[in-house]
Design an enzyme around this catalytic site. Sequence first.
Site, short mmCIF file in Angstrom:
data_model
loop_
_atom_site.label_atom_id
_atom_site.label_comp_id
_atom_site.label_asym_id
_atom_site.label_seq_id
_atom_site.Cartn_x
_atom_site.Cartn_y
_atom_site.Cartn_z
N GLU B 49 0.86 -1.18 0.00
CA GLU B 49 0.00 0.00 0.00
C GLU B 49 0.90 1.22 0.00
O GLU B 49 1.61 1.47 0.97
CB GLU B 49 -0.85 0.05 1.27
CG GLU B 49 -1.96 -0.97 1.34
CD GLU B 49 -2.76 -0.82 2.63
OE1 GLU B 49 -2.63 0.23 3.31
OE2 GLU B 49 -3.51 -1.74 2.97
N ASP B 60 -5.83 8.02 11.43
CA ASP B 60 -4.52 7.51 11.82
C ASP B 60 -4.12 7.89 13.23
O ASP B 60 -4.39 9.00 13.70
CB ASP B 60 -3.46 8.01 10.83
CG ASP B 60 -3.55 7.27 9.52
OD1 ASP B 60 -3.52 6.03 9.55
OD2 ASP B 60 -3.67 7.92 8.47
#
Lengths: 405, 265
Positions: B49, B60
């Site tokens: 990724e 995040d």
Amino acid sequence: MTPDSAVPDTTVPDATGHFGPYGGRFVPEALVAAIDELTAAFHETQDDPAFRAELHALLRDYTGRPSPLTDVPKFGEHAGGARILLKREDLNHTGSHKINNVLGQALLTKRIGKKRVIAETGAGQHGVATATAAALMGLECTVYMGEEDTRRQALNVARMQLLGATVVPVATGSRTLKDAINEAMRDWVTNVETTNYVFGTVAGPHPFPLMVREYQRVIGDEARAQVLDRVGRLPDVVAACVGGGSNAIGIFTAFVPDKTVRLVGFEAGGDGVDTGRHAATITGGAPGVLHGARSYLLQDANGQTIESHSISAGLDYPGVGPEHSYLHDIGRAEYRPITDAQAMDAFSLLSRSEGIIPAIESAHALAGALDLGRELGPEAVILVNLSGRGDKDVETATKYFGLGS
Amino acid sequence: MTALSDTLAKARADGRAALIGYLPVGYPSVEVSIEAMRAMVAGGADVVEVGIPYSDPVMDGPTIQAAAEQAVRNGVGMADALRAVSAVADAGAAAVVMSYWNPIDRYGVERFAADLAAAGGSGAITPDLIPDEAAPWLAASDQHRLDRIFLVAPSSTDARITATATASRGFVYAASTMGVTGTRTSVSGAAQALVGRVRALMPDVAVCVGLGVSNGDQAAEVAAFADGVIVGSAFVRRLLDAPDAAGVAAVEALAADLAAGVRRR
């Protein structure tokens, strides 16, 4: 554009939260179930007479609504002799318009059975309002606030703590409102089962822009009737400051169908839009996605959010509510920048001429009214949303004007 | 069929889960991040990724935030990400872009799809784009034969799992816990339950699990019930601890540990 085409479709937002191309829901899937639940509860309570009555009673007996309308002729002398009328949201309990929305969302939190609320805050006004409603309704409350803002709005940090809320300083990014929202979103996605996010402005994912508008429209609903009663006609212009844009949407909404009334939002121009150090999102930004919705935002060529700058913590935000983007694009509302210096001049002028110390946020609208009055002349009637009081800004003003010993 | 779909099918045929590793392009520099991605492939990652750093990463935790903040400050852009995609594809792994929506929106959805396909990328994972808002991306990814990976979460209703899996191609990303990215000491039981729900509703869709896996043992645990194991923060941590050749070597070592984990019986 003809006047007819400038009247927006009254069905905005649509069922999925879109104002034309703006708004929507750009959120992690993990939040969708909670947002759906909130949307359903909001629509249900809008049609529930018992809920409406409970909210109305709180607005009257706890907040002190309706807020007054004040003529400020001495201030108006500096605005080309125009008649300036202030909608006094500064006189609400907690000192700003933020309480209108928060009481609605706190009642909604109880309705969906959650016991904890979180909020973001810039100037601290939304945080104080949320902490207040949480104390009143027995909810646990955590407020995220940029570290930079905890410093320049220390009074409000103490107020929130006195009210029993936990204030979390956010030290990432620009350490202001944008980053406080990021951190609140992270809390929400982690604790969504127990926690409701009481969002402070008409931005964010659907249903927040709709919900906050509907809880804030009381400002314009009252003011429209008050101006008709006092002046015998509609105002020529309605002016408000715009950060995320909740006080502006609050006072604009009732006037949107009145085609003769100009709606003008004043954005934070900081050091000047041409310097790049500003928070004038519509004036200096471009459409994109931030904090869950499509709207104008300050961004670079890579789609990274550009840090905003303003002397006013409450307007220091690189985004703006999607309905403002829509009203701008269809030409129904105008958006203009006001620099820090212009705002502080108006702050000082209202204080000395009328004995009212405004929030620095609201001073942007006052500075805009001075310009509009000079443009329109003494026959003009200008309604200004005085969205908050300036007690919280005394330290900033002391420093700015070099006051004290 | 994209390289991603191909890779997942081959792993399945081998009776194992695929190893999917994440790194943001541009941390500590574009060059070192690309080297680290190559090292990840050398260590045994099947899929990389390629993360596009973003200024406001609301999904995040602190580890990825720290790397992303630095990468954004370095001025990393889509051209850098596309270069990383090509490097990963050249190294023999499938490359997918992982990005919050605004960097793609700003670049132009159609232009992004065309350039990603040209760079040899397989598709994109979009953590803050739900299929409800994805019409332009659905069209562009169809036109350029790219995979599009949407997320499901433990809080997703059955109806949303079905709709999301139907809109997805390549795999469905199962966010194993409610929360932001970051390593966790134990793998949440919610992950297996969520994979089970997706499988029951959409038996033919590959389901890969992310959020929290940091070592070979955890990878083995997840590999027992998922089509792929996604590891992000643990890789980023290696580079935060050593933003240089030592960090790159540590990335390769971690990939090897995880690759052994997904092959454990």
